[in-house]
Enzyme design. Sequence first.
Site, PDB file in Angstrom:
ATOM      1  N   CYS A 106      28.181  36.131  38.749  1.00 13.91           N
ATOM      2  CA  CYS A 106      28.890  34.918  39.154  1.00 13.91           C
ATOM      3  C   CYS A 106      27.964  33.986  39.906  1.00 13.91           C
ATOM      4  CB  CYS A 106      30.079  35.264  40.030  1.00 13.91           C
ATOM      5  SG  CYS A 106      31.196  36.400  39.229  1.00 13.91           S
ATOM      6  N   THR A 151      39.693  38.020  39.055  1.00 16.53           N
ATOM      7  CA  THR A 151      39.754  36.900  40.002  1.00 16.53           C
ATOM      8  C   THR A 151      41.202  36.526  40.296  1.00 16.53           C
ATOM      9  OG1 THR A 151      37.608  36.068  39.299  1.00 16.53           O
ATOM     10  CG2 THR A 151      39.104  34.467  40.310  1.00 16.53           C
TER      11      THR A 151
HETATM   12  N1  PLP Z   1      35.704  41.742  41.733  1.00 16.62           N
HETATM   13  C1  PLP Z   1      34.493  42.259  41.486  1.00 16.62           C
HETATM   14  C2  PLP Z   1      33.964  43.331  42.381  1.00 16.62           C
HETATM   15  C3  PLP Z   1      33.733  41.801  40.419  1.00 16.62           C
HETATM   16  O1  PLP Z   1      32.528  42.326  40.185  1.00 16.62           O
HETATM   17  C4  PLP Z   1      34.264  40.783  39.594  1.00 16.62           C
HETATM   18  C5  PLP Z   1      33.480  40.231  38.464  1.00 16.62           C
HETATM   19  O2  PLP Z   1      32.276  40.064  38.542  1.00 16.62           O
HETATM   20  C6  PLP Z   1      35.552  40.289  39.883  1.00 16.62           C
HETATM   21  C7  PLP Z   1      36.230  40.795  40.960  1.00 16.62           C
HETATM   22  C8  PLP Z   1      36.173  39.215  39.050  1.00 16.62           C
HETATM   23  O3  PLP Z   1      36.704  39.716  37.847  1.00 16.62           O
HETATM   24  P1  PLP Z   1      36.915  38.747  36.600  1.00 16.62           P
HETATM   25  O4  PLP Z   1      35.564  38.487  36.014  1.00 16.62           O
HETATM   26  O5  PLP Z   1      37.809  39.530  35.679  1.00 16.62           O
HETATM   27  O6  PLP Z   1      37.580  37.527  37.097  1.00 16.62           O
END
Ligand code: PLP
Length: 388
Positions: free
Chosen positions: A327, A72
């Site tokens: 999420c 993120t």
């Molecule tokens: N991008 C994608 C495609 C994801 O699937 C996710 C997590 O679900 C993220 C970004 C975010 O990563 P993080 O959980 O390390 O913040």
Amino acid sequence: MADRVYLDWNATAPLRPQAREAMVAAFAEVGNPSSVHAEGRAARRLIDDARRRVAALVGAQPGDVVFSSGGTEANALALAPGTRADGPRVLLVSAIEHPSVLAGGRFKPDAIIAIPVGADGRADLDALVRQLAALMREGRGRALVSLMQANNETGVVQPIVEAAAIVHQAGGLLHVDAVQAAGKIPCDIKALGADLLTLSAHKIGGPKGVGALVRRADTAMPDPLIKGGGQERGARAGTENVAGIAGFGAAAAAAGHDLDAEHRRLAALRDRLEAGLKAAVAGTMVFGAGAERLPNTTLFAVAGGKAETAVIGLDLDGFAVSSGAACSSGKVAASHVLAAMGVPPALARGAVRVSLGYATQEADIDRFLSAWIRLAQSLLKERPGIAA
Ligand code: PLP
């Protein structure tokens, strides 16, 4: 949690033993990696080693890796309008991006344009060409395009190499969110043609709360999001998460090992799963099945089914799966990914995601299929319309 079967690897992958070992060893280091004394240098060495291993996973130079608090943050860092005259002014994102990309980073909402996807779940490159041409005609300045290498819900692999050629032809920059693709399919920043690339440790068997933004050698790193000390060559301030980064490095090395063999193994398990699902309930729909997909991901639905009911029923029976993206779990909202693919809301509401990983075995798939059949039969008794 004995006897449970974990099939939610796209939400997060269990920590790899190598990552755990590296983290435990790192916890023994007392130094701050910015300190010049021996203790500091020992901590710095752990970060340098991890940086080399993460860079190797994506064919980059170690100096082009900036560690962050996760995917993120890396996405938020990447999506920045340029401060120089030739910097990006407009952000183009596909409609199926992760919410951390759809949020647009530091771009104002009126500078963000969505690119549609086709029914197969792949970004519409004709629409991308048209948008870039329109932006050029209108003199709106350089574009930054952000596309994921593979979608977290459907597993559909995006046409990144073709998109990169289109974006570069139009003088733009390409950011690739490779969070779901890394460690599952080849993810070489140069071969993809990406200028910036996002990674997350916990999706490849590293710890949660660590990620990286990687740049291609000749690309400028975006202005820092977090300013302060000069860590990460000024690109991301704050004392580094030494143990987390060490775990990320170990996970990257393990995930990059035997990628082809693991791809074949997972794809065979996935195919067994999908054949079983279709045999169990007539009319089962597998989303994105017509496109190239990650070998570990199946998003499916049964007409009339409700994902929450299925996920809870399976959980009670010992199986961890997800109703779309992790999420968005907790909110009962239709998946934006399936909506963008034109899937009717009634069908999308039933979408269940099963995702596999390095520890998944054939017996897990077979146990899951038995549980699914039991669940489908009991739901069928209650609501005969379900199997349509
Ligand atoms: N991008 C994608 C495609 C994801 O699937 C996710 C997590 O679900 C993220 C970004 C975010 O990563 P993080 O959980 O390390 O913040």
